[in-house]
Design a protein around this motif. Structure first.
Motif, PDB file in Angstrom:
ATOM      1  N   ARG A  69       0.786  -1.240   0.000  1.00 18.41           N
ATOM      2  CA  ARG A  69       0.000   0.000   0.000  1.00 18.41           C
ATOM      3  C   ARG A  69       0.823   1.298   0.000  1.00 18.41           C
ATOM      4  O   ARG A  69       0.578   2.188  -0.804  1.00 18.41           O
ATOM      5  CB  ARG A  69      -0.967  -0.049   1.194  1.00 18.41           C
ATOM      6  N   PRO A  70       1.843   1.480   0.860  1.00 22.83           N
ATOM      7  CA  PRO A  70       2.560   2.761   0.871  1.00 22.83           C
ATOM      8  C   PRO A  70       3.366   3.023  -0.397  1.00 22.83           C
ATOM      9  O   PRO A  70       3.666   4.182  -0.709  1.00 22.83           O
ATOM     10  CB  PRO A  70       3.499   2.637   2.093  1.00 22.83           C
ATOM     11  N   TRP A  71       3.715   1.965  -1.113  1.00 18.63           N
ATOM     12  CA  TRP A  71       4.574   2.124  -2.275  1.00 18.63           C
ATOM     13  C   TRP A  71       3.802   2.042  -3.593  1.00 18.63           C
ATOM     14  O   TRP A  71       4.118   2.742  -4.543  1.00 18.63           O
ATOM     15  CB  TRP A  71       5.670   1.052  -2.247  1.00 18.63           C
ATOM     16  N   TYR A  72       2.781   1.215  -3.655  1.00 21.24           N
ATOM     17  CA  TYR A  72       1.993   1.056  -4.873  1.00 21.24           C
ATOM     18  C   TYR A  72       0.712   1.879  -4.863  1.00 21.24           C
ATOM     19  O   TYR A  72       0.149   2.157  -5.917  1.00 21.24           O
ATOM     20  CB  TYR A  72       1.605  -0.419  -5.071  1.00 21.24           C
ATOM     21  N   GLY A  73       0.236   2.233  -3.681  1.00 19.37           N
ATOM     22  CA  GLY A  73      -1.035   2.934  -3.579  1.00 19.37           C
ATOM     23  C   GLY A  73      -2.148   2.015  -3.115  1.00 19.37           C
ATOM     24  O   GLY A  73      -2.037   0.792  -3.143  1.00 19.37           O
ATOM     25  N   SER A  74      -3.264   2.604  -2.695  1.00 25.76           N
ATOM     26  CA  SER A  74      -4.414   1.842  -2.207  1.00 25.76           C
ATOM     27  C   SER A  74      -5.373   1.543  -3.355  1.00 25.76           C
ATOM     28  O   SER A  74      -5.202   2.042  -4.478  1.00 25.76           O
ATOM     29  CB  SER A  74      -5.144   2.639  -1.134  1.00 25.76           C
ATOM     30  N   ILE A  75      -6.407   0.758  -3.080  1.00 23.32           N
ATOM     31  CA  ILE A  75      -7.432   0.495  -4.088  1.00 23.32           C
ATOM     32  C   ILE A  75      -8.063   1.809  -4.535  1.00 23.32           C
ATOM     33  O   ILE A  75      -8.365   1.996  -5.717  1.00 23.32           O
ATOM     34  CB  ILE A  75      -8.509  -0.485  -3.537  1.00 23.32           C
ATOM     35  N   ARG A  76      -8.229   2.748  -3.627  1.00 22.99           N
ATOM     36  CA  ARG A  76      -8.798   4.060  -3.965  1.00 22.99           C
ATOM     37  C   ARG A  76      -7.930   4.782  -4.987  1.00 22.99           C
ATOM     38  O   ARG A  76      -8.434   5.415  -5.926  1.00 22.99           O
ATOM     39  CB  ARG A  76      -8.916   4.904  -2.697  1.00 22.99           C
ATOM     40  N   ASP A  77      -6.612   4.690  -4.838  1.00 18.82           N
ATOM     41  CA  ASP A  77      -5.701   5.382  -5.751  1.00 18.82           C
ATOM     42  C   ASP A  77      -5.732   4.809  -7.158  1.00 18.82           C
ATOM     43  O   ASP A  77      -5.325   5.472  -8.114  1.00 18.82           O
ATOM     44  CB  ASP A  77      -4.263   5.313  -5.211  1.00 18.82           C
TER      45      ASP A  77
END
Length: 354
Positions: free
Chosen positions: A109-117
């Motif tokens: 999550r911190p490096w690839y982004g969340s589902i929202r992103d």
């Protein structure tokens, strides 16, 4: 693959006309999340499935809300691509719509982004049985008011999603996992130090005295970093199982009677909480098991610059998400009223006042 849009619209219209409320259900894998609510009917989206379009060259996919993540991942794997947010599959039951509604993401999550992103757009049925479209199917789309990302974490309270478009990413060329023995305080410091360097780190978590760090990307960068950082390297198959288990929330902590999830500053000190703990997201996501006071956990979260939720167990007729300030509460209520004026969809699932 089945398109049930017209049937779903008809069911929503019937509920609106009867002034009844609807609980949205699909795979049922996240029934333990959010507040426990009572509604007049349940609307089942599990049959509304299928990948509507997939453009590997453009790194864009559109799928119906009831489509299981396993089907999506299988299609992406054929083109060496992935859902970079690494959402939990929950035994294969997790669906795309439920994943976005609960806003759950995995180790990267911190490096690839969340589902929202990664969401580009959604189609949904609003509280007046109208089908609306927000966002688009391209990465650059700024036309109109975008309600698509507001679906993340709304727990189905902002309409019934029927289709979701999102961006996907290529799988990394090389992946290596390093293991280090250390206590929680040292792990937090080490994770923050590693994350602050221009290195190909894509996941870092600590549990039971062991820190695991995943490196992924170009072979030259991964190999050079592994050589500098040292540690014990896990065999590829062992590492793959390790990260898959974390992604799917299989460690025993996640099945405790009461599970707390903190989202805090990655550099925050060790929280004074007794019981089993797991630190993920390079220190920014912290999990604890134990029968603790909700008010006390809120206090600790705020002292660490973040929020907390009672993720599993406990009294779920009470509030389970971190309190929001009055201005944010009023804004969320206005958004809810504009999309679902009669309060048809999952009323109170996220917050009792929503």
């Amino acid at each position: 693959m089945s398109d049930l849009t017209n049937e779903l619209i008809s069911q929503v219209r019937d509920a609106v006309e009867a002034k009844e409320t609807l609980a949205i259900s699909a795979g049922g894998s996240k029934a333990f999340m959010g507040r426990q609510i009572e509604t007049d009917r349940t609307i089942d989206v599990s049959g509304h499935t299928g990948i509507v379009s997939y453009q590997p060259v453009e790194l864009v996919m559109t799928a119906r809300a009831g489509t299981r993540l396993a089907e999506i991942e299988s299609a992406l794997s054929e083109h060496n691509q992935m859902l970079a947010c690494e959402p939990p599959r929950f035994g294969g039951k997790a669906t795309l719509g439920g994943t976005l509604a609960a806003n759950v993401s995995g180790p990267g999550r911190p490096w690839y982004g969340s589902i929202r992103d990664h969401v580009l757009g959604v189609r949904l049925i609003n509280g007046e049985a109208e089908q609306l479209r927000f966002g688009g199917q391209v990465m650059k789309n700024v036309a109109g008011y975008d309600l698509s990302r507001l679906q993340a974490g709304a727990m189905g309270g902002l309409g019934l999603m029927t289709e979701i478009s999102l961006k996907v990413l290529p799988k990394p060329a090389t992946t290596r996992t390093l293991k280090f023995a250390m206590d929680q305080a040292e792990a937090i410091q080490r994770m923050n130090s590693m994350s602050g360097q221009p290195k190909p780190i894509t996941a870092a978590y600590w549990h039971n005295g062991e820190l695991f760090v995943r490196l992924a990307g170009a072979a030259s960068a991964v190999d050079a970093t592994a050589k500098i950082w040292g540690g014990e390297e896990l065999a590829p198959e062992v590492a793959l199982a390790l990260w898959a288990d974390l992604q799917d929330q299989k460690p025993a902590l996640f099945n405790a009677e009461k599970v707390w999830r903190f989202s805090v500053k990655g550099s925050a000190d060790v929280l004074p909480i007794e019981g089993d703990s797991l630190i993920n997201w390079g220190g920014a996501e912290r999990w604890y098991a134990g029968d603790h006071s909700f008010d006390r956990m809120v206090e600790l979260a705020e002292s660490a610059g973040g929020q907390v939720s009672l993720y599993r167990g406990g009294d779920r007729t009470d509030e389970v998400l971190h309190p929001v300030n009055p201005s944010i509460q009023a804004l969320q209520q206005r958004i809810k009223a504009s999309v679902d004026p009669q309060g048809v969809f999952n009323p109170g699932r996220a917050f009792g006042w929503l």
